[in-house]
Design an enzyme around this catalytic site. Structure first.
Site, mmCIF file in Angstrom:
data_model
loop_
_atom_site.group_PDB
_atom_site.id
_atom_site.type_symbol
_atom_site.label_atom_id
_atom_site.label_comp_id
_atom_site.label_asym_id
_atom_site.label_seq_id
_atom_site.Cartn_x
_atom_site.Cartn_y
_atom_site.Cartn_z
ATOM 1 N N LYS A 199 -46.102 -1.107 35.384
ATOM 2 C CA LYS A 199 -46.113 -1.315 36.840
ATOM 3 C C LYS A 199 -44.704 -1.317 37.426
ATOM 4 O O LYS A 199 -44.441 -0.614 38.396
ATOM 5 C CB LYS A 199 -46.779 -2.662 37.196
ATOM 6 C CG LYS A 199 -48.217 -2.786 36.772
ATOM 7 C CD LYS A 199 -48.806 -4.102 37.256
ATOM 8 C CE LYS A 199 -48.104 -5.312 36.678
ATOM 9 N NZ LYS A 199 -48.287 -5.503 35.234
ATOM 10 N N ARG A 235 -53.191 -11.021 42.069
ATOM 11 C CA ARG A 235 -53.613 -11.105 40.665
ATOM 12 C C ARG A 235 -54.883 -11.927 40.511
ATOM 13 O O ARG A 235 -55.393 -12.044 39.392
ATOM 14 C CB ARG A 235 -52.508 -11.802 39.870
ATOM 15 C CG ARG A 235 -51.666 -10.908 38.988
ATOM 16 C CD ARG A 235 -50.640 -11.793 38.306
ATOM 17 N NE ARG A 235 -50.031 -11.242 37.153
ATOM 18 C CZ ARG A 235 -48.932 -10.505 37.125
ATOM 19 N NH1 ARG A 235 -48.368 -10.147 38.242
ATOM 20 N NH2 ARG A 235 -48.422 -10.123 35.983
ATOM 21 N N ARG A 258 -39.602 -4.148 24.595
ATOM 22 C CA ARG A 258 -38.769 -4.682 25.681
ATOM 23 C C ARG A 258 -38.142 -6.008 25.272
ATOM 24 O O ARG A 258 -37.007 -6.301 25.617
ATOM 25 C CB ARG A 258 -39.613 -4.868 26.948
ATOM 26 C CG ARG A 258 -38.804 -5.422 28.100
ATOM 27 C CD ARG A 258 -39.551 -5.439 29.410
ATOM 28 N NE ARG A 258 -40.576 -6.462 29.452
ATOM 29 C CZ ARG A 258 -41.436 -6.634 30.454
ATOM 30 N NH1 ARG A 258 -41.384 -5.818 31.485
ATOM 31 N NH2 ARG A 258 -42.328 -7.586 30.429
ATOM 32 N N ARG A 284 -36.844 -11.171 27.551
ATOM 33 C CA ARG A 284 -37.497 -11.911 28.647
ATOM 34 C C ARG A 284 -38.228 -13.128 28.103
ATOM 35 O O ARG A 284 -38.816 -13.062 27.025
ATOM 36 C CB ARG A 284 -38.464 -10.959 29.368
ATOM 37 C CG ARG A 284 -38.343 -11.039 30.868
ATOM 38 C CD ARG A 284 -39.170 -9.991 31.530
ATOM 39 N NE ARG A 284 -40.563 -10.376 31.659
ATOM 40 C CZ ARG A 284 -41.452 -9.705 32.380
ATOM 41 N NH1 ARG A 284 -41.076 -8.628 33.033
ATOM 42 N NH2 ARG A 284 -42.697 -10.101 32.457
ATOM 43 N N ARG A 340 -50.967 -13.313 28.040
ATOM 44 C CA ARG A 340 -50.912 -12.647 29.360
ATOM 45 C C ARG A 340 -51.986 -11.566 29.465
ATOM 46 O O ARG A 340 -52.546 -11.342 30.536
ATOM 47 C CB ARG A 340 -49.513 -12.062 29.590
ATOM 48 C CG ARG A 340 -48.511 -13.138 30.020
ATOM 49 C CD ARG A 340 -47.074 -12.750 29.740
ATOM 50 N NE ARG A 340 -46.680 -11.501 30.312
ATOM 51 C CZ ARG A 340 -45.741 -10.693 29.789
ATOM 52 N NH1 ARG A 340 -45.126 -11.047 28.680
ATOM 53 N NH2 ARG A 340 -45.429 -9.576 30.384
HETATM 54 P P1 B4P Z 1 -44.713 -3.471 33.219
HETATM 55 O O1 B4P Z 1 -46.176 -3.346 33.370
HETATM 56 O O2 B4P Z 1 -43.869 -2.761 34.232
HETATM 57 O O3 B4P Z 1 -44.323 -4.957 33.047
HETATM 58 P P2 B4P Z 1 -44.004 -5.942 34.174
HETATM 59 O O4 B4P Z 1 -43.762 -5.283 35.504
HETATM 60 O O5 B4P Z 1 -42.917 -6.771 33.652
HETATM 61 O O6 B4P Z 1 -45.401 -6.669 34.350
HETATM 62 P P3 B4P Z 1 -45.881 -8.041 33.838
HETATM 63 O O7 B4P Z 1 -47.307 -8.124 34.280
HETATM 64 O O8 B4P Z 1 -45.594 -8.217 32.401
HETATM 65 O O9 B4P Z 1 -44.927 -9.045 34.579
HETATM 66 P P4 B4P Z 1 -44.758 -9.530 36.091
HETATM 67 O O10 B4P Z 1 -43.301 -9.430 36.370
HETATM 68 O O11 B4P Z 1 -45.673 -8.850 37.046
HETATM 69 O O12 B4P Z 1 -44.283 -2.931 31.764
HETATM 70 C C1 B4P Z 1 -42.929 -2.759 31.523
HETATM 71 C C2 B4P Z 1 -42.574 -2.315 30.105
HETATM 72 O O13 B4P Z 1 -43.207 -1.122 29.678
HETATM 73 C C3 B4P Z 1 -41.109 -1.984 30.241
HETATM 74 O O14 B4P Z 1 -40.411 -2.420 29.121
HETATM 75 C C4 B4P Z 1 -41.073 -0.473 30.392
HETATM 76 O O15 B4P Z 1 -39.860 0.072 29.957
HETATM 77 C C5 B4P Z 1 -42.229 -0.065 29.518
HETATM 78 N N1 B4P Z 1 -42.836 1.169 29.993
HETATM 79 C C6 B4P Z 1 -43.189 1.460 31.256
HETATM 80 N N2 B4P Z 1 -43.732 2.693 31.331
HETATM 81 C C7 B4P Z 1 -43.739 3.184 30.051
HETATM 82 C C8 B4P Z 1 -44.195 4.402 29.467
HETATM 83 N N3 B4P Z 1 -44.770 5.396 30.194
HETATM 84 N N4 B4P Z 1 -44.038 4.561 28.123
HETATM 85 C C9 B4P Z 1 -43.459 3.594 27.383
HETATM 86 N N5 B4P Z 1 -43.011 2.413 27.875
HETATM 87 C C10 B4P Z 1 -43.142 2.214 29.200
HETATM 88 O O16 B4P Z 1 -45.220 -11.057 35.973
HETATM 89 C C11 B4P Z 1 -44.563 -11.946 35.101
HETATM 90 C C12 B4P Z 1 -45.152 -13.347 35.241
HETATM 91 O O17 B4P Z 1 -44.893 -13.852 36.586
HETATM 92 C C13 B4P Z 1 -46.668 -13.468 35.083
HETATM 93 O O18 B4P Z 1 -47.068 -13.600 33.723
HETATM 94 C C14 B4P Z 1 -46.957 -14.760 35.910
HETATM 95 O O19 B4P Z 1 -46.620 -15.915 35.185
HETATM 96 C C15 B4P Z 1 -45.990 -14.639 37.081
HETATM 97 N N6 B4P Z 1 -46.590 -13.954 38.232
HETATM 98 C C16 B4P Z 1 -46.189 -12.750 38.736
HETATM 99 N N7 B4P Z 1 -46.948 -12.407 39.783
HETATM 100 C C17 B4P Z 1 -47.881 -13.399 39.945
HETATM 101 C C18 B4P Z 1 -48.958 -13.599 40.835
HETATM 102 N N8 B4P Z 1 -49.270 -12.705 41.784
HETATM 103 N N9 B4P Z 1 -49.699 -14.736 40.716
HETATM 104 C C19 B4P Z 1 -49.409 -15.642 39.775
HETATM 105 N N10 B4P Z 1 -48.402 -15.519 38.887
HETATM 106 C C20 B4P Z 1 -47.630 -14.393 38.958
#
Ligand code: B4P
Length: 197
Positions: A19, A94, A133, A139, A150
């Protein structure tokens, strides 16, 4: 590309589906700000703010930050001038409660979402990405146990939103596996078709 003003978009998908990576591409293509609740929380943790202190242990455990707090942060963010042309929300909503809160914010301005990108990727692939990652970025929520948790939280609380957006006719489903550029191209074609660009 034909101009697509006022695109109000979401990207939804399991943790690790890509994402954050794709949000930056979409935001650039449609010239809208990408708003990631995860990034907002991490920036606050890093800066040691009150909000950061409140959410740090929740995020470390892979739990969701309470809806009330998250909804307030997003509602405030959506008051800023830079969302006048639209926005891309990454990682929000979410939960069903968060969908209702977002609906209320948009309805108050007689607006609605234009499209929701669902980035699909199977669990083993996303866990492997996040473990990779973890080696690079370290992280706080990228340990294997927390990553698995998660994924469970996503399946229980966030995956049900997919049907809700599908029923509204705004869901755009895209395969998130493969090279980043290939995924970006798939999203761009699917979104352009949906938005009539
Ligand atoms: P992503 O899916 O981009 O990971 P993310 O953005 O960090 O999402 P995540 O759900 O984990 O965390 P978020 O910050 O939203 O994946 C990235 C990885 O994959 C990278 O390393 C990238 O390089 C790799 N990648 C991408 N595309 C690729 C491809 N084509 N091939 C290979 N590799 C690839 O949330 C973090 C925390 O914050 C949550 O757990 C929660 O505690 C809190 N939070 C955030 N939003 C919330 C909400 N709305 N409500 C409640 N809590 C919330």
């Amino acid at each position: 590309m034909t101009e697509t003003p006022n695109a109000r978009l979401l990207i939804i998908g399991a943790p690790g589906a890509g994402k954050g990576t794709q949000a930056a591409r979409i935001a650039e293509r449609y010239d809208v700000p990408a708003i990631s609740t995860g990034d907002i929380f991490r920036a606050n943790i890093k800066a040691g703010t009150q909000l950061g202190k409140r959410v740090q242990s929740i995020i470390e455990q892979g739990q969701l930050v309470p809806d009330e707090l998250t909804n307030e942060i997003v509602a405030d963010r959506l008051k800023r001038d830079d969302v006048a042309r639209g926005f891309l929300l990454d990682g929000y909503p979410r939960t069903v409660d968060q969908v209702h809160a977002l609906d209320a914010v948009l309805e108050a301005e007689a607006r609605a979402l234009d499209a929701v990108v669902l980035l699909e990727a199977d669990t083993d692939a996303v866990v492997a990405r996040l473990l990779k990652r973890a080696e690079i970025e370290g992280r706080i929520d990228d340990t294997e146990e927390v990553i698995r948790h998660r994924q469970e939280v996503y399946a229980e609380q966030t995956a049900p939103l997919i049907d809700l957006f599908r029923a509204r006719g705004i869901l755009v489903e895209v395969d998130g596996l493969g090279e980043v550029d290939a995924v970006a191209d798939r999203i761009a074609s699917a979104l352009d078709a949906k938005l009539g660009a």
